[in-house]
Design an enzyme around this catalytic site. Structure first.
Site, PDB file in Angstrom:
ATOM      1  N   PHE A 174      18.797  26.731 -10.484  1.00 57.65           N
ATOM      2  CA  PHE A 174      19.804  25.727 -10.811  1.00 57.65           C
ATOM      3  C   PHE A 174      19.255  24.577 -11.643  1.00 57.65           C
ATOM      4  O   PHE A 174      19.997  23.897 -12.350  1.00 57.65           O
ATOM      5  CB  PHE A 174      20.410  25.148  -9.519  1.00 57.65           C
ATOM      6  CG  PHE A 174      19.487  24.194  -8.797  1.00 57.65           C
ATOM      7  CD1 PHE A 174      19.470  22.839  -9.107  1.00 57.65           C
ATOM      8  CD2 PHE A 174      18.621  24.642  -7.816  1.00 57.65           C
ATOM      9  CE1 PHE A 174      18.608  21.955  -8.471  1.00 57.65           C
ATOM     10  CE2 PHE A 174      17.756  23.780  -7.165  1.00 57.65           C
ATOM     11  CZ  PHE A 174      17.756  22.430  -7.490  1.00 57.65           C
TER      12      PHE A 174
ATOM     13  N   LYS B 223      21.561  36.529 -14.409  1.00 52.71           N
ATOM     14  CA  LYS B 223      22.161  36.098 -13.145  1.00 52.71           C
ATOM     15  C   LYS B 223      21.755  34.646 -12.936  1.00 52.71           C
ATOM     16  O   LYS B 223      20.683  34.347 -12.430  1.00 52.71           O
ATOM     17  CB  LYS B 223      21.665  36.974 -11.983  1.00 52.71           C
ATOM     18  CG  LYS B 223      22.625  37.085 -10.780  1.00 52.71           C
ATOM     19  CD  LYS B 223      22.992  35.766 -10.135  1.00 52.71           C
ATOM     20  CE  LYS B 223      21.845  35.181  -9.342  1.00 52.71           C
ATOM     21  NZ  LYS B 223      22.256  33.895  -8.648  1.00 52.71           N
TER      22      LYS B 223
ATOM     23  N   GLU C 297      24.485  30.085  -8.942  1.00 50.28           N
ATOM     24  CA  GLU C 297      25.909  29.872  -8.707  1.00 50.28           C
ATOM     25  C   GLU C 297      26.247  28.396  -8.519  1.00 50.28           C
ATOM     26  O   GLU C 297      27.431  28.023  -8.468  1.00 50.28           O
ATOM     27  CB  GLU C 297      26.387  30.688  -7.499  1.00 50.28           C
ATOM     28  CG  GLU C 297      25.737  30.352  -6.181  1.00 50.28           C
ATOM     29  CD  GLU C 297      24.421  31.086  -5.929  1.00 50.28           C
ATOM     30  OE1 GLU C 297      24.058  31.250  -4.752  1.00 50.28           O
ATOM     31  OE2 GLU C 297      23.743  31.478  -6.915  1.00 50.28           O
ATOM     32  N   ARG C 298      25.225  27.525  -8.435  1.00 49.45           N
ATOM     33  CA  ARG C 298      25.488  26.088  -8.288  1.00 49.45           C
ATOM     34  C   ARG C 298      25.933  25.449  -9.602  1.00 49.45           C
ATOM     35  O   ARG C 298      26.708  24.493  -9.598  1.00 49.45           O
ATOM     36  CB  ARG C 298      24.232  25.371  -7.776  1.00 49.45           C
ATOM     37  CG  ARG C 298      23.788  25.832  -6.395  1.00 49.45           C
ATOM     38  CD  ARG C 298      22.497  25.151  -6.003  1.00 49.45           C
ATOM     39  NE  ARG C 298      21.938  25.698  -4.776  1.00 49.45           N
ATOM     40  CZ  ARG C 298      20.758  25.358  -4.272  1.00 49.45           C
ATOM     41  NH1 ARG C 298      20.026  24.446  -4.904  1.00 49.45           N
ATOM     42  NH2 ARG C 298      20.312  25.907  -3.169  1.00 49.45           N
TER      43      ARG C 298
ATOM     44  N   SER D 105      11.773  29.551  -6.141  1.00 54.47           N
ATOM     45  CA  SER D 105      10.818  29.197  -5.090  1.00 54.47           C
ATOM     46  C   SER D 105       9.825  30.335  -4.871  1.00 54.47           C
ATOM     47  O   SER D 105      10.109  31.507  -5.176  1.00 54.47           O
ATOM     48  CB  SER D 105      11.557  28.901  -3.788  1.00 54.47           C
ATOM     49  OG  SER D 105      12.121  30.092  -3.250  1.00 54.47           O
TER      50      SER D 105
ATOM     51  N   CYS E 271      10.153  22.189 -11.411  1.00 54.88           N
ATOM     52  CA  CYS E 271       8.943  22.856 -10.925  1.00 54.88           C
ATOM     53  C   CYS E 271       7.688  22.219 -11.497  1.00 54.88           C
ATOM     54  O   CYS E 271       6.589  22.441 -10.990  1.00 54.88           O
ATOM     55  CB  CYS E 271       8.981  24.340 -11.248  1.00 54.88           C
ATOM     56  SG  CYS E 271       8.866  24.722 -13.009  1.00 54.88           S
TER      57      CYS E 271
ATOM     58  N   GLU F 166       7.080  21.619  -0.728  1.00 51.94           N
ATOM     59  CA  GLU F 166       7.675  21.332  -2.028  1.00 51.94           C
ATOM     60  C   GLU F 166       9.048  20.698  -1.773  1.00 51.94           C
ATOM     61  O   GLU F 166      10.011  21.381  -1.430  1.00 51.94           O
ATOM     62  CB  GLU F 166       7.832  22.602  -2.860  1.00 51.94           C
ATOM     63  CG  GLU F 166       8.349  22.330  -4.261  1.00 51.94           C
ATOM     64  CD  GLU F 166       8.636  23.595  -5.053  1.00 51.94           C
ATOM     65  OE1 GLU F 166       8.688  23.504  -6.291  1.00 51.94           O
ATOM     66  OE2 GLU F 166       8.822  24.656  -4.439  1.00 51.94           O
TER      67      GLU F 166
END
Length: 500
Positions: free
Chosen positions: A147, A171, A174-175, A224, A279, A383
């Site tokens: 996201f 893909k 979805e957020r 992640s 990240c 994290e």
């Protein structure tokens, strides 16, 4: 209410199951996104496989011309795309425009693949024998993206994949799914044939369908570390190539000879930009020796000056977090840090954006600054993916290097110093994939590859740049002999062939 649909074979495709898409600044649902199933993934694979038959046979000139046009459309629609990203992610419009620019650099790299894809030729390796090599596309490939960079991270993948002759299924998260569909529409305007670029929205069912589908040759993933490990395990067990980039805990080391104002300015931007949802965000400042007290004073002042508000408001430097759950997780982490013995120098919890009453229910938290953090504390080990900067104090540069090398992550790091000797020692001895010297967020340019070490990269495939070319293509080596008429009936030897 708007429904965000899949994009398959050049057109929107609806679905039955949907999920909410929120505006993080207001906390209100603003759209619904369809959730894909294995059936939707299969439809996208079929479209991509059919398109591959002709796209892989297209000329390199045709492919790069599409990329040149697509690049220009990204420039022309940067403001519109930036506002789409800001409205669903929460980052400022300026920050969103920045991620589009960095993603566009990969498109520009893809525009120049004519030179990169040149093979090699060796003449007369043996009498009358020549050898040459070239690279070919894999087929249908897929990207599963996070996201936090809904435009840039996918742009690290699909321009190179498509320009080298593959077809692509994205893909997205979805957020914040709208950016992916907007990019698909730009590709169509650029002349990309239907089926070459497809978008399937959804959660784990869509991801699992991608990882196990026999028609997909390779999967690229950014997210992640636990999910990166899952993606790598599942996809490789089904015979796919995998790029799997995981999480991070990025340290910025400040030596006593550094300009503290300069260092603090850049550390603050690296820590709190995009609300820390990067990240490559600076999440730990390592103050060495006498730098500590002065650095904390400057960091405190600059942390309190950060302007928090909705991403589309002029002057905003930091927007909300992406979800309510993310806001609660980050604020809980600040409380836990204080309970474990850290000094909460600046407490960002409970922030109210008073100048914007429409944001009363937004997912805001202010920047938090923690001092006297130790490696045993959760604020260091986890994290947090939010606007929390932890300060650790050490006595020497070598101690700082050892501390960073002991961390399980190895994505990015930075050193602030005026000493060339210290910088050289740091960059040679640090076990990190991407290093900045007086640069807080050392994201490489598109013609280099992006990838960390240790738990920040699962497997051995970094993304974009030369490694991106290698990942999305396969090499062939051809050995040829064109015998003269007098040699055509000569007997072949039964011994192992050698050059002569």
């Amino acid at each position: 209410m708007k429904t965000i649909q899949h994009w398959i074979n050049g057109s929107p495709v609806s679905g039955t199951d949907t999920a909410p898409v929120f505006n993080p600044a207001t906390g209100q649902e603003q759209a619904r996104v369809v959730l894909g199933s294995a059936t939707d993934v299969d439809a996208a694979v079929t479209a991509a496989a059919n398109a591959f038959e002709t796209w892989s046979e297209s000329s390199l000139t045709q492919r790069t011309q599409v990329m040149f046009t697509f690049r220009q459309l990204l420039v022309e629609h940067e403001e519109e795309l930036g506002r789409i990203i800001s409205a669903e992610h929460g980052k400022t419009v300026d920050d969103a425009r920045g991620e589009i620019t960095r993603g566009r650099e990969v498109v520009e790299f893809a525009c120049g693949l004519g030179d990169v894809l040149k093979g090699s030729f060796s003449d007369q390796v043996s009498r009358g024998v020549d050898v040459h090599d070239f690279r070919q596309p894999l087929g249908v490939v897929a990207g599963i993206t996070p996201f936090n960079f809904p435009a840039m991270v996918p742009l690290w993948m699909h321009p190179i994949a498509i320009a080298t002759g593959n077809t692509f299924i994205l893909k997205p998260s979805e957020r914040d799914p709208s950016a992916a569909v907007f990019v698909a529409e730009l590709y169509k305007k650029a002349g990309l044939p239907d089926g070459v670029f497809n978008v399937v929205h959804g959660g784990k069912p869509a991801v699992d369908a991608i990882l196990t589908h026999s028609g997909i040759e390779a999967v690229s993933f950014v997210g992640s570390t636990p999910i990166a490990k899952y993606v790598h395990e599942q996809a490789t067990s089904h015979g796919k190539r995998v790029q799997a980039l995981g999480g991070a805990k990025n340290h910025a080391v400040v030596l006593p000879d550094a300009d503290l104002e300069f260092a603090a300015n850049h550390i603050i931007a690296g820590a709190y930009g995009s609300a820390g949802e990067r990240c490559m965000a600076v999440s730990v400042a390592v103050a060495v020796g006498d730098a500590a007290d002065g650095l904390v004073q400057v960091l405190e002042r600059k942390t309190r000056e950060v302007k928090v508000g909705p991403g589309d408001a002029p002057g905003t430097e930091m927007g909300p977090l992406v979800t309510k759950a993310a806001q609660e997780r980050v604020e809980n982490a600040v409380g836990v840090a204080g309970a474990q013995g850290a000094t909460v120098v600046v407490d960002g919890r409970g922030l109210k954006v008073d100048d914007h009453p429409e944001c009363a229910d937004g997912f805001f938290t202010g920047p938090s600054l923690l001092d006297h953090v130790t490696t045993e504390m959760d604020a260091y080990k986890e994290e947090l993916f939010g606007p929390v900067l932890a300060i650790l104090r050490v006595d020497t540069l070598d101690e700082a290097i050892a501390l960073i090398n002991a961390n399980p992550y190895g994505n990015g790091t930075a050193l602030f110093t005026a000493s060339g000797e210290a910088a050289r020692r740091f960059q040679r001895n640090i076990k990190i994939g991407m290093i900045g010297i007086n640069v807080p967020v050392p994201v490489p340019m598109s013609y280099y590859s992006f990838g960390g070490w240790k738990d920040s990269l699962i497997g051995d495939s970094p993304i974009h740049g030369p490694e991106g070319i290698r990942f999305y293509t396969r090499p062939k080596v051809v050995t040829t002999r064109w015998p003269q008429p007098t040699q055509q009936h000569a007997a072949a030897g039964f011994n192992f062939p050698t050059s002569s």
